[in-house]
Design a protein around this motif. Structure first.
Motif, PDB file in Angstrom:
ATOM      1  N   ARG A   1       0.848  -1.216  -0.179  1.00  0.00           N
ATOM      2  CA  ARG A   1       0.089  -0.008   0.051  1.00  0.00           C
ATOM      3  C   ARG A   1       0.847   1.339  -0.009  1.00  0.00           C
ATOM      4  O   ARG A   1       0.574   2.217  -0.629  1.00  0.00           O
TER       5      ARG A   1
ATOM      6  N   PHE B   1       2.104   3.217  -3.280  1.00  0.00           N
ATOM      7  CA  PHE B   1       0.921   4.119  -4.061  1.00  0.00           C
ATOM      8  C   PHE B   1       1.253   5.583  -3.418  1.00  0.00           C
ATOM      9  O   PHE B   1       1.255   6.477  -4.256  1.00  0.00           O
TER      10      PHE B   1
ATOM     11  N   ILE C   1       1.789   3.669 -12.620  1.00  0.00           N
ATOM     12  CA  ILE C   1       1.956   3.233 -11.203  1.00  0.00           C
ATOM     13  C   ILE C   1       1.884   1.492 -11.318  1.00  0.00           C
ATOM     14  O   ILE C   1       2.469   0.760 -10.559  1.00  0.00           O
TER      15      ILE C   1
ATOM     16  N   VAL D   1       4.230  -0.729  -9.484  1.00  0.00           N
ATOM     17  CA  VAL D   1       3.745  -1.553  -8.241  1.00  0.00           C
ATOM     18  C   VAL D   1       3.911  -3.130  -8.589  1.00  0.00           C
ATOM     19  O   VAL D   1       4.294  -3.753  -8.021  1.00  0.00           O
TER      20      VAL D   1
ATOM     21  N   ALA E   1      -4.544   1.803  -7.967  1.00  0.00           N
ATOM     22  CA  ALA E   1      -4.080   2.888  -8.790  1.00  0.00           C
ATOM     23  C   ALA E   1      -5.055   4.119  -9.018  1.00  0.00           C
ATOM     24  O   ALA E   1      -4.864   5.211  -8.787  1.00  0.00           O
TER      25      ALA E   1
ATOM     26  N   HIS F   1      -6.066   5.653  -6.056  1.00  0.00           N
ATOM     27  CA  HIS F   1      -5.135   6.697  -5.530  1.00  0.00           C
ATOM     28  C   HIS F   1      -5.230   8.128  -6.236  1.00  0.00           C
ATOM     29  O   HIS F   1      -5.320   9.100  -5.693  1.00  0.00           O
TER      30      HIS F   1
ATOM     31  N   TYR G   1      -8.719   2.716  -0.540  1.00  0.00           N
ATOM     32  CA  TYR G   1      -8.672   1.534  -1.302  1.00  0.00           C
ATOM     33  C   TYR G   1     -10.067   0.566  -0.656  1.00  0.00           C
ATOM     34  O   TYR G   1     -10.051   0.541   0.263  1.00  0.00           O
TER      35      TYR G   1
END
Ligand code: CMC
Length: 473
Positions: free
Chosen positions: A127, A130, A142, A146, A177, A180, A186
Motif C-alpha cells: 500500500r 502508492f 503506477i 507496483v 491505482a 489513489h 482503497y
C-alpha cells in the motif's frame, strides 16, 4: 503437455547462396499452421547475420499458445476460435486453457477460480508504494512500478503459483491505482464476487456506499478481458519473453511487459482512439480527419495491425459488445457517448470504403470500439490500457512459462548491423572541436537556463564544485 520441439518439424531444406558463391543449406520447419520457417541459426558461423528490424519476417520462438491467420482474420487460443471462447467461456476459463493446455472441467474451473480470488489481496506493505506517486500519475506508470515491486515480495515461488499471483493481483493493483488518483480509500476484494465483479467493486465501491455492478457491465468486462488474453508474439509479450530469457524474476518481467504495452501503437491505442474520436468531435469532421491521415499528418488509431490483413476478429466482438453496453444504458446513456459512437461508425465506414485503407489492408483492430465500451461502463480513459494489461497478464505469464521451459533456450541477444564510425584515433579534451547542436547539448542548454526538476539552477564552480545560484518559487 510437453511442447513439440522445432527440430521434429524439419521437412525440407532451403539453399542460400552467399555473395562469395558458398551455398548454405538451411532447415525449413513446417508449423501446425502458418508459413514454413527457415532456421537461420547457423548463418553466423558463415560470417553473416539476418537483418529484420521490427521482426516482420522473424519467428522469434516456437509456441503452442495462440495463433493468428492474418489474411483470414482468424485467432486461435490452444486451437479454439476466439469467437467460440467468447460465446461460451469466462475469462478465467480461457486463462486456465492457456496455462494448462485444455479447457477446465467444472470442478477444475471452480478450484482455479477460488485460488485466484484467494490471492487477490495485496501485502499491506505494498500500500505504501502508492503513496509515492503524484495524485495525477498515470495508472500505467503506477502499474509498471507496483507490479515490478511484487518481485521484492515473491522471489521464490514455483511457476504455477507465480501465474496465479499475476492473474490475481493485477486487478487489485489497478483498482488501487485508480483510487489513489481520485483520493478515495482503497477497496479490498471479496470472496463472494466473481473476478470481473471484484474489479468493478474495487473501482467503484467506497466504504460509505456499496457498488452493485449491472450484469451487463460484469459480462462485458469479463469478455473484454477474455478478448485480450493472448495474442502471439506482440511487442509486450516479446518484451516479457526477452526479459525472462536472462532468468529475471517473472513479476519484474510482467512489469516490463506492462511498460511495452503502454505505447499508443500497442495497448495504449484504446486510450488514443477515444481521444481521437473526441478530437474529431462530429460526423461532419470525419472526411477532413481522414484526409489528414492520408497525408500522414496523423494515424487512424484503432486501425491496422502487423499480422491481421483482414478484420481483427476481436474487433468484431468488441463492436457488438459496444452496442450491447450502450443499449443496456438506455436513457441513462450520455448523449456525448452516442455522438462519439456515431463518429466511430462513420469513420469506420468511410475508411473501409477508401483506397488508402483498402490498398494497405487496414481494418479496425480490437482497440477501435473498446474505448467506447469502457466509457459506457464508467471506466475512466486513463484506465483503458490498464484493463488491457489485466486481460493480457495471463498471456504474458503463460508465454513466460513456455519460454523458460523451452529445451535448449538461450538468452535473447540479437545481433545488429553496425553503421557507425569505424575505429578512429582518440582526441584529447583540449584538441576537440566544439559541436553545440548535438542531441544532448540542446537539453543541457535548456537545463542550465531553466534549472533542474526542482527549480534549482546550478553552475559549476572554479574547482568543479556544484554551486546553487538561484531558487525558483
Ligand atoms: N492509420 C493510417 N495509416 C496506417 C495505419 C493507421 N492506423 N496503420 C498503418 N498505416 C499505414 C502505414 O503508414 C504504412 O503506409 P505506407 O505503406 O504508405 O508507408 C502502411 O499502412 C503499412 O503500415 P506499417 O507501419 O508497416 O504497419 P506496422 O505493421 O508496422 O504497424 C500498427 C502496425 C498496429 C503499429 C499500425 O497499424 C498502427 O500504428 N495502428 C494504429 C495504432 C493501433 O491501433 N494499435 C493497436 C494495434 S491492435 C492492439 C494490439 O495488439 O496492440
Amino acid at each position: 503437455m510437453s511442447q513439440p520441439k522445432s527440430d521434429d518439424r524439419k521437412k525440407q531444406t532451403a539453399t542460400l547462396t552467399l555473395p562469395d558463391g558458398k551455398m548454405v543449406e538451411l532447415p525449413v520447419y513446417t508449423p501446425s499452421d502458418g508459413p514454413p520457417c527457415i532456421d537461420v541459426r547457423t548463418l553466423q558461423s558463415y560470417g553473416y547475420y539476418t537483418y529484420d528490424p521490427g521482426f516482420t519476417s522473424t519467428a522469434s520462438c516456437s509456441s503452442v499458445l495462440s495463433y493468428i491467420d492474418g489474411p483470414k482474420g482468424l485467432l486461435l487460443h490452444r486451437g479454439y476460435r476466439i469467437e467460440d471462447l467468447a460465446a461460451n467461456c469466462s475469462y478465467l476459463e480461457v486463462a486456465y486453457l492457456l496455462l494448462n493446455g485444455n479447457l477446465p472441467t467444472r470442478k477444475h474451473l471452480e478450484e482455479f477460480t477460488s485460488s485466484v480470488l484467494a490471492m487477490m489481496m495485496l501485502h499491506m506493505k505494498l500500500r505504501s508504494f502508492f503513496q509515492g506517486f503524484k495524485d495525477n500519475a498515470h495508472p500505467m506508470a503506477i502499474m509498471v512500478g507496483v507490479v515490478g515491486s511484487l518481485s521484492a515480495f515473491y522471489d521464490n515461488d514455483d511457476r504455477a503459483t507465480t501465474a496465479l499471483r499475476v492473474i490475481a493481483k493485477l486487478p487489485t493493483i489497478a483498482a488501487m491505482a485508480y483510487k489513489h488518483s481520485i483520493g478515495q480509500p482503497y477497496i479490498y476484494p471479496r470472496a463472494d464476487l466473481s473476478y470481473a465483479e471484484n474489479f468493478l467493486h474495487m473501482m467503484f465501491a467506497t466504504p460509505f456506499e456499496e457498488y452493485q455492478a449491472p450484469d451487463a457491465f460484469v459480462k462485458a468486462l469479463d469478455l473484454i478481458l477474455l478478448l485480450h488474453a493472448d495474442h502471439e508474439q506482440n511487442a509486450s509479450t516479446t518484451t516479457v519473453r526477452i526479459a525472462g530469457s536472462s532468468d529475471a524474476n517473472p513479476l519484474a518481467c510482467v512489469a516490463a511487459g506492462i511498460a511495452s504495452l503502454w505505447g499508443p501503437m500497442h495497448g495504449g491505442a484504446n486510450e488514443a482512439t477515444i481521444k481521437m474520436l473526441r478530437e474529431i468531435g462530429t460526423v461532419e469532421a470525419v472526411p477532413e480527419f481522414l484526409e489528414r491521415v492520408k497525408t500522414k499528418e496523423c494515424k487512424l488509431m484503432g486501425f491496422g495491425h502487423r499480422v491481421y490483413k483482414n478484420v481483427d476478429p476481436r474487433a468484431k466482438q468488441m463492436k457488438v459488445l459496444c452496442d450491447q453496453v450502450i443499449n443496456a444504458l438506455g436513457e441513462n446513456c450520455d448523449p456525448t457517448l452516442h455522438n462519439l459512437l456515431q463518429v466511430a461508425l462513420t469513420l469506420e465506414k468511410a475508411a473501409l470504403a477508401d483506397e488508402y485503407f483498402t490498398q494497405r489492408k487496414l481494418f479496425p483492430n480490437v482497440d477501435f470500439y473498446s474505448g467506447l465500451t469502457l466509457t459506457a461502463m464508467g471506466i475512466p480513459t486513463s484506465m483503458f490500457t490498464v484493463l488491457f494489461a489485466i486481460g493480457r497478464s495471463v498471456g504474458w505469464i503463460a508465454q513466460w512459462k513456455e519460454s523458460v521451459e523451452e529445451t535448449g533456450r538461450r538468452i535473447s541477444r540479437p545481433r545488429q548491423m553496425y553503421i557507425g564510425e569505424t575505429e578512429r584515433p582518440f582526441i584529447k579534451i583540449d584538441d576537440r572541436i566544439a559541436n553545440d547542436d548535438g542531441f544532448i547539448d540542446t537539453a543541457v542548454k535548456r537545463q542550465r537556463s531553466l534549472g533542474n526538476d526542482h527549480g534549482v539552477v546550478h553552475t559549476v564552480g572554479q574547482k568543479g564544485m556544484i554551486r546553487t545560484t538561484s531558487f525558483k518559487s
